[in-house]
Design an enzyme around this catalytic site. Structure first.
Site, PDB file in Angstrom:
ATOM      1  N   CYS A 149      -0.601   4.101  -6.033  1.00 18.43           N
ATOM      2  CA  CYS A 149      -1.325   2.959  -5.486  1.00 18.43           C
ATOM      3  C   CYS A 149      -1.932   1.723  -5.947  1.00 18.43           C
ATOM      4  O   CYS A 149      -1.628   1.766  -6.935  1.00 18.43           O
ATOM      5  CB  CYS A 149      -2.718   3.987  -5.494  1.00 18.43           C
ATOM      6  SG  CYS A 149      -4.095   3.217  -4.396  1.00 18.43           S
ATOM      7  N   CYS A 165       1.211  -1.349  -0.256  1.00 17.40           N
ATOM      8  CA  CYS A 165       0.296  -0.235   0.426  1.00 17.40           C
ATOM      9  C   CYS A 165       0.644   1.482  -0.064  1.00 17.40           C
ATOM     10  O   CYS A 165       1.519   1.413   0.993  1.00 17.40           O
ATOM     11  CB  CYS A 165      -0.854   0.468   0.821  1.00 17.40           C
ATOM     12  SG  CYS A 165      -1.753   1.268   1.550  1.00 17.40           S
TER      13      CYS A 165
HETATM   14  N1  DGL Z   1      -3.941   0.804  -1.653  1.00 22.15           N
HETATM   15  C1  DGL Z   1      -3.327   1.811  -1.284  1.00 22.15           C
HETATM   16  C2  DGL Z   1      -2.044   2.077  -1.485  1.00 22.15           C
HETATM   17  O1  DGL Z   1      -1.824   2.049  -2.394  1.00 22.15           O
HETATM   18  C3  DGL Z   1      -4.639   2.743  -0.925  1.00 22.15           C
HETATM   19  C4  DGL Z   1      -5.760   2.701  -1.141  1.00 22.15           C
HETATM   20  C5  DGL Z   1      -7.203   3.835  -0.161  1.00 22.15           C
HETATM   21  O2  DGL Z   1      -7.280   3.141   1.121  1.00 22.15           O
HETATM   22  O3  DGL Z   1      -6.871   5.401   0.155  1.00 22.15           O
HETATM   23  O4  DGL Z   1      -2.294   3.573  -1.503  1.00 22.15           O
END
Ligand code: DGL
Length: 258
Positions: free
Chosen positions: A180, A73
């Site tokens: 993301c 993440c």
């Molecule tokens: N998948 C996450 C990232 O890479 C976060 C997405 C979220 O929860 O806003 O930032």
């Protein structure tokens, strides 16, 4: 429970892309995936609360036998990767940082765009990546409110993708970084929005290569299991896994750090 497993976490489904890449490289590894869906989306929270969640999930994964942690993440990496490494110096952490370096290598016009959450752009990690790798190339950040949530919920993300991509094209970007992990699941739709002349970089395969390096061959004896855990609703996560990966898996519910 394998006491030498790889723990992987994200706010929700985004890290499943990384999980899939890790599984391809390490077929016998035992993987434990936590989706922190009770607290998603991370990207629209303040960094302090995302950091608290990252520490709670990490503690949980270490407790159930993980010996390598993949922060799948970007938002959690921005909020906590540095502090996690400081707090647990013996644990190898593999995190996500926007792939500015390969994008700088790929751009021809000297402008790259980054699609990510607000939290990712606020963290010191993004500034430091730009500082280290931009090398005179213009880096245009574009926060994408609502996009991770749409991917999470399975609602049509088309309008958001068109709007955010158009903003980067208008700034002259010819290379776009997916900053993301959720966006991997709409990479083809983003490619369609930006057209053939624009290079879209998804860092998930590179992250999996890094996990393989860190593990250094020690997963040969694993059983190849994957355990799926959510802090949210188990049935919903089972549906999401099936929608995004094509296969249904049982999910375990856990209240972590609450
Ligand atoms: N998948 C996450 C990232 O890479 C976060 C997405 C979220 O929860 O806003 O930032």
């Amino acid at each position: 429970m394998n006491t030498d497993s790889i723990g992987i976490f994200d706010s929700g489904v985004g890290g499943l892309g990384v999980l899939g890449e890790v599984r391809e490289r390490l077929p016998a590894a035992d993987l434990v995936y936590v989706a922190d869906q009770a607290f998603a989306p991370y990207g629209e929270r303040d960094l302090t609360s995302v950091r608290e969640r990252a520490f709670a999930i990490t503690a949980y994964l270490l407790d159930v036998g993980a010996t390598t942690i993949v922060v799948a993440c970007n938002s959690a990496s921005a909020a906590a990767l540095h502090e996690l490494r400081e707090q647990f110096p013996d644990i190898p952490f593999v995190g996500m940082e926007p792939a500015v370096k390969p994008a700088v290598g790929a751009t021809r016009r000297g402008t790259i765009g980054v699609l990510a959450t607000e939290a990712t752009f606020q963290g010191a990690l993004f500034a430091s990546v730009v500082d280290r790798h931009a090398n005179g190339v213009v880096v245009v950040p574009r926060a994408c409110p609502g996009l991770a949530a749409a991917i999470e919920d399975g609602t049509d993300p088309g309008d958001l993708i068109d709007r955010y991509s158009a903003d980067l094209l208008a700034e002259g970007a010819d290379t776009i970084v997916l900053g993301c992990t959720h966006y991997s699941f709409v990479a083809d739709r983003i490619r369609e929005a930006v057209g053939d002349g624009v290079h879209v970089i998804d860092p998930a395969p590179a992250v999996a290569r890094q996990v393989e390096r860190v593990r250094n061959g020690r997963d040969a004896e694993g059983t190849g299991s994957t355990t799926y855990i959510t802090t949210g609703r188990t049935g919903r996560f089972e549906d999401q896994i099936e929608r995004l990966t094509g296969t249904r898996h049982p999910v375990v519910g856990a209240a972590i750090g609450t």
